[in-house]
Write a protein that holds these residues in place. Structure first.
Motif, short mmCIF file in Angstrom:
data_model
loop_
_atom_site.label_atom_id
_atom_site.label_comp_id
_atom_site.label_asym_id
_atom_site.label_seq_id
_atom_site.Cartn_x
_atom_site.Cartn_y
_atom_site.Cartn_z
N SER A 134 -2.90 -41.04 17.51
CA SER A 134 -4.11 -41.65 16.91
C SER A 134 -3.68 -42.29 15.59
O SER A 134 -2.57 -42.07 15.12
CB SER A 134 -5.12 -40.54 16.62
OG SER A 134 -4.50 -39.61 15.76
N GLY A 135 -4.56 -43.08 15.04
CA GLY A 135 -4.24 -43.66 13.73
C GLY A 135 -3.60 -45.04 13.86
O GLY A 135 -3.80 -45.74 14.84
N VAL A 136 -2.79 -45.36 12.90
CA VAL A 136 -2.26 -46.73 12.80
C VAL A 136 -1.43 -47.06 14.04
O VAL A 136 -1.51 -48.16 14.57
CB VAL A 136 -1.40 -46.85 11.51
CG1 VAL A 136 -0.68 -48.18 11.48
CG2 VAL A 136 -2.26 -46.68 10.30
N ALA A 137 -0.70 -46.09 14.55
CA ALA A 137 0.16 -46.39 15.72
C ALA A 137 -0.71 -46.79 16.90
O ALA A 137 -0.37 -47.71 17.65
CB ALA A 137 0.98 -45.15 16.06
N LEU A 138 -1.87 -46.15 17.07
CA LEU A 138 -2.75 -46.50 18.19
C LEU A 138 -3.40 -47.84 17.92
O LEU A 138 -3.48 -48.71 18.79
CB LEU A 138 -3.82 -45.40 18.35
CG LEU A 138 -4.76 -45.53 19.55
CD1 LEU A 138 -3.99 -45.42 20.84
CD2 LEU A 138 -5.83 -44.46 19.49
#
Lengths: 368, 232, 179, 171
Positions: free
Chosen positions: A214-218
């Motif tokens: 989750s987060g920026v990578a997603l």
């Protein structure tokens, strides 16, 4: 078949921010197999929290994840308020959002500095950490401490904002926005950083969802999944901001998103300073002295959008003075353990430190 | 051995009017001796058994492959034009003729400077001593006295490479002070550029060297051979 | 115990104090205050203290806060790899007596049972000013020749080793790769 | 929101006996028997709960049970479901859910290390965080960390004279 070298990006390695060991099996210069060995920062938080009363835990929880301690306090407070079915005064919501956004900018600046450090661009960490220090000064004015604030307490916020803080925040926001043009020239438009990070550690959308990232990578794979929009907490539904996304899903997309998120957070800060209402800042969860609070029995999972992704506490209370069980879900657990095992093979040795920096992986969240 | 090779090379660099061995300071002698210094460091680093060191040495040698090629081609152009390969004569010719090589061969000077950055291991091309990835590469197992030796060897290396560049392209200077002034200017320019550049990967560095500097050096040689002809 | 220093030792100590290299190894939560201390605002480069990648070339090993048993093992590896005049700085109360993790099953309570500590810094995560001030004290201590932790590590090595074995079971792991 | 409940009830009825409660307006908890675990989780995944946030182990000492809670989150609707099952404390065995969520392998490894719950079908239940740990799994209620820390890691004895007569070393 050339010899397979075993290599440590071990606990004692400048490329590793924090304290975890990545075991690499390397052929020539490309990584064949990689595995993360966490546990170097394990202090048994969940066991310690069961031995302390609800209020004593406040001193313990910010120490779990170091680059961004405020999300722990926020999630702990949200869980207790959900169990105690208590509504926090309006002004406390806005102050909490202010603290969280400041912490997000500080953590993102730290991450960008890390990217500069692992590619050899040493002017970048000098700039970002100097700006981050200005934010820590504002934290010091509000909460009295630089890193561990213990400011967001169950039932609101420990004390009200000092006067004149709005002017300082606006001054800070203008200063950081003023510097954004220099940051862009140094980092985003830098051709060598572009060639080094383009196509590094590409993450497809299915992989990201399957890995539970989750987060920026997603968001770098195109999905605008931000808990502040999907499951708004505090007063995020009263504030306008977009969720920047990219499509390539590689290291370059990830850290440009981090950079644009700083811009969005600055925008949120401006709106907070305008719209923050007056009024009381905290209420009591239950009667009796703060150390003897009893939280009604039940179990709840509260989660927040940290700078690295979804960060949550699963709190179980049996109605006594001490929590029965608290489980911490760090955003780096799936990215670190499974991401390193699945995504690192194929990259070159020089890029492992850079990959870790863009994935912004924080070992204490895994070891707790 | 590393230090010995490098000190031997320093003797041959003419610094302004201070020339130690008048007749022998041929560019090829310098290039040959320079290799001894690097090989000395390479063998002792790999002997230390730390995988980081051997990776560092691998990178240093591949990078050397990268910047030697364009540098050599430009040197050939200079020798062809001036009909000599001894450094002090080259410096003297440039002074008497009044024009520095950097003016008549600007492309060659640019290629020379870029490969100089590679030789010095300045920022865009310092993958072999990259602290963030392989913990300062070949020097990983050194400490105390031995680290001191290698640091001085690197310092001597820097003096040789920049001295070579100054003599070839900036006329070497009539007195020692003029040489040192030019030396300082070139070094300062290298440091400024390197402070805002992140690091290349090794294969990117070699690819970069074999793309732009190589083409430029070919153009340079073509200009020298056909247009400028041989100097009388 | 003020030991008289020979002339050469005094010069050596003076030079040593001016260029300490700090091992870039964040063993605990205090390491978040190191980047601000190293970079522009609280620049410790002024005192000649710079981050160093390898234990071989480092002089100071920072134990920044609590120390879990797994990290203690790696700290012992790094400490023994460092070259002779080496110093250890303990951050915060976790290295003195366990600090906030006094009852944790995974962290040690008293650091100087396992490795000789030359300097303790107060603060549950000491601030950058405290770190720089602490380094200043360390430099004065080295000048006076009192920072001799490494000497008594070699002197009573068995005592330290016994403590380490008690806490860790056995210090050196063989299957480091956990096949 | 109510549409959500009916959808849930319809899934649950297929999975047999369950108790259902609503914690906050976006969070529900469901308690099922461990036999129906795989089918219910599979169904929930098709219904949009694609994100497995967490697998938590809870040691219910007094009624001799371990409780394992699977926290699922749906990115579209922002709702969380806590699927919890009870398993006997003596022989804690649960089926692994690696086929549905590959990342569960690490959560299960973590729960196994701290509680001793065996997830059959999970290939690597090696120790993840602790090293050379000889005691019982530390997160169980009957393990006292303070006693362990006192034995293994000696600390500094303070002769504090300000302590009241009755005071002294806490428990």
């Amino acid at each position: 078949m050339s010899k397979e070298v075993k290599l440590f990006i071990g606990p004692n390695h400048p490329g590793m921010h924090g304290n975890a060991s990545v075991h690499l099996y390397v052929e020539g210069d490309t990584v064949v197999k990689s595995r993360l060995v966490p546990g170097f920062l394990h202090r048994g938080f969940e066991k310690l929290m069961e031995r302390r009363t609800w209020m004593q835990n406040l001193a313990l929880i910010p120490r779990i994840c170091v680059p961004e301690p405020d999300i722990n306090e926020m999630v702990y407070a949200m869980a207790i308020e959900a169990l105690a079915k208590v509504e926090v005064p309006e002004r406390a919501h806005w102050i909490r959002m202010l603290i969280l956004e400041l912490a997000r900018i500080a953590s993102h600046l730290m991450a960008l500095g890390g990217i500069g450090g692992s590619t050899g661009l040493y002017t970048m960490p000098n700039w970002t950490l100097a700006d981050r220090d200005l934010i820590l000064d504002i934290f010091e004015k509000i909460t009295g401490a630089r890193i561990y604030h213990m400011y967001i307490v169950p039932g609101g916020v420990r004390k009200d904002l000092p006067e004149g803080i709005k002017a300082d925040i606006l001054k800070l926001v203008d200063y950081i926005e003023g510097r954004s043009e220099e940051f862009e020239n140094l980092l985003l438009k830098n051709r060598i950083i572009r060639t080094r990070t383009k196509g590094l550690g590409v993450l497809t959308r299915e992989d990201a969802l399957k890995l539970g990232i989750s987060g920026v990578a997603l968001r770098a794979t195109g999905l605008p999944n931000d808990l502040r929009k999907i499951a708004p907490y505090a007063r995020y539904d009263h504030v306008q901001f977009e969720v920047p996304t990219a499509t390539e899903g590689d290291a370059f997309a990830r850290f440009t998103l981090k950079y644009y998120e700083i811009g969005q957070s600055l925008r949120i800060l401006r709106q907070i300073v305008e719209k923050i209402p007056d009024g009381p800042v905290n209420i009591r969860i239950s009667e009796g002295s703060a150390l003897r609070w009893k939280v009604p029995a039940g179990s709840v999972y509260a989660h927040v959008e940290s700078s690295r992704g979804e960060y949550g506490y699963f709190v179980v209370s049996d109605g006594s003075e001490r929590p029965y069980r608290i489980n911490v879900r760090g955003a780096s657990f799936p990215q670190g353990l499974y991401g390193i095992e699945k995504l690192l093979p194929g990259t070159r040795i020089e890029d492992v430190a850079l990959w870790l920096a863009t994935m912004d992986f924080c070992p204490p969240e895994i070891d707790r | 051995m590393a230090l010995g090779g490098t000190i031997a090379t320093v003797l041959f660099i003419p610094a302004g009017n201070l020339v130690v061995f008048p007749g022998l300071d041929n560019v090829f002698v310098i290039i040959y001796l320079l290799a001894i210094g690097l090989l000395g460091m390479a063998m002792s680093a790999v002997g230390s058994g730390n995988p980081n060191a051997s990776i560092g040495i691998g990178r240093a040698l591949t990078q050397m492959l990268g910047y030697e090629l364009p540098f050599m081609i430009v040197l050939l152009g200079v020798f062809f034009h001036f009909r000599t390969s001894s450094l002090s004569e080259l410096a003297m010719l440039q002074n008497s003729g009044g024009t520095y090589n950097v003016l008549i061969m600007p492309i060659g000077a640019v290629v020379g400077f870029v490969s100089l950055m590679g030789m010095l291991g300045k920022k865009p091309f310092d993958t072999f001593i990259a602290p963030a990835e392989i913990a300062s590469g070949p020097l990983v197992e050194y400490s105390g006295k031995y680290l001191g030796l290698l640091m001085t060897q690197h310092a001597f290396g820097t003096f040789i490479e920049i001295g070579l560049f100054v003599n070839l392209f900036l006329g070497g200077g009539k007195t020692i002070w003029e040489f040192l002034l030019k030396f300082f200017l070139v070094y300062f320019l290298a440091v400024i550029i390197s402070s805002i550049m992140p690091r290349f990967r090794v294969e990117q560095a070699v690819k970069f060297y074999w793309k732009w500097p190589l083409i430029l050096s070919f153009i340079q040689v073509v200009i020298v051979v056909f247009i400028m002809g041989r100097r009388v | 115990m003020n030991n008289e220093q020979t002339a050469w030792e005094r010069v050596a100590n003076m030079l040593r104090a001016r260029s300490l290299w700090m091992l870039y190894y964040c063993t605990g939560c205090g390491a978040i205050e190191l980047p601000p201390t190293m970079t522009a605002r609280f620049d410790m480069e002024r005192f000649g203290i710079g981050p160093m990648a390898t234990p071989r070339q480092a002089d100071i090993l920072l134990v920044t806060g609590y120390l879990s048993t797994k990290t203690l093992r790696r700290v012992i590896y790094s400490y023994e790899q460092m070259q002779a005049p080496k110093y250890i700085v303990g951050f915060g109360s976790c290295t003195i007596n366990g600090g906030i993790y006094y009852d944790s099953y995974a962290t040690i309570n008293r650091l100087d049972l396992y490795v000789p500590v030359d300097l303790y810094l107060a603060g549950c995560m000491p601030r950058p000013e405290a770190i720089v001030n602490g380094f200043k004290n360390l430099m004065d201590k080295i000048d006076r020749g009192e920072a001799t932790g490494w000497k008594d590590y070699e002197a009573n090595y068995e005592w330290y080793r016994k403590n380490q074995i008690d806490a860790l079971g056995e210090v050196y792991i063989h299957d480091e790769f956990h096949e | 929101m109510s549409s959500m409940n009916d959808k849930l009830n319809e899934i649950m009825s297929m999975a047999g006996q369950f108790t259902f409660s609503e914690i906050t307006k976006r969070q529900f908890s469901v308690n099922i028997k461990s036999s129906g675990l795989l089918s219910v989780l599979g169904l929930l995944r098709q219904k949009g709960f694609t994100h497995l946030s967490l697998i938590t182990g809870i040691d219910r000492l007094n009624d001799e049970k371990f409780e394992v809670v699977y926290t699922l989150f749906c990115w579209e609707s922002g709702e969380t479901i806590l699927v919890s099952t009870l398993v006997d404390r003596k022989t804690p065995v649960l089926p692994t859910i690696m086929e549905i969520w590959p990342v569960a392998r690490f959560y299960e490894r973590d729960v196994h290390e701290f509680f001793g719950i065996v997830f059959d079908g999970n290939p690597d239940l090696k120790p993840l965080i602790l090293e050379k740990w000889s005691e019982i799994p530390p997160m169980r209620k009957d393990f006292d960390p303070h006693k362990y820390s006192k034995e293994h890691f000696p600390d500094r004895k303070y002769s504090a004279d300000f302590l009241p007569e009755g005071g002294g070393e806490d428990e």
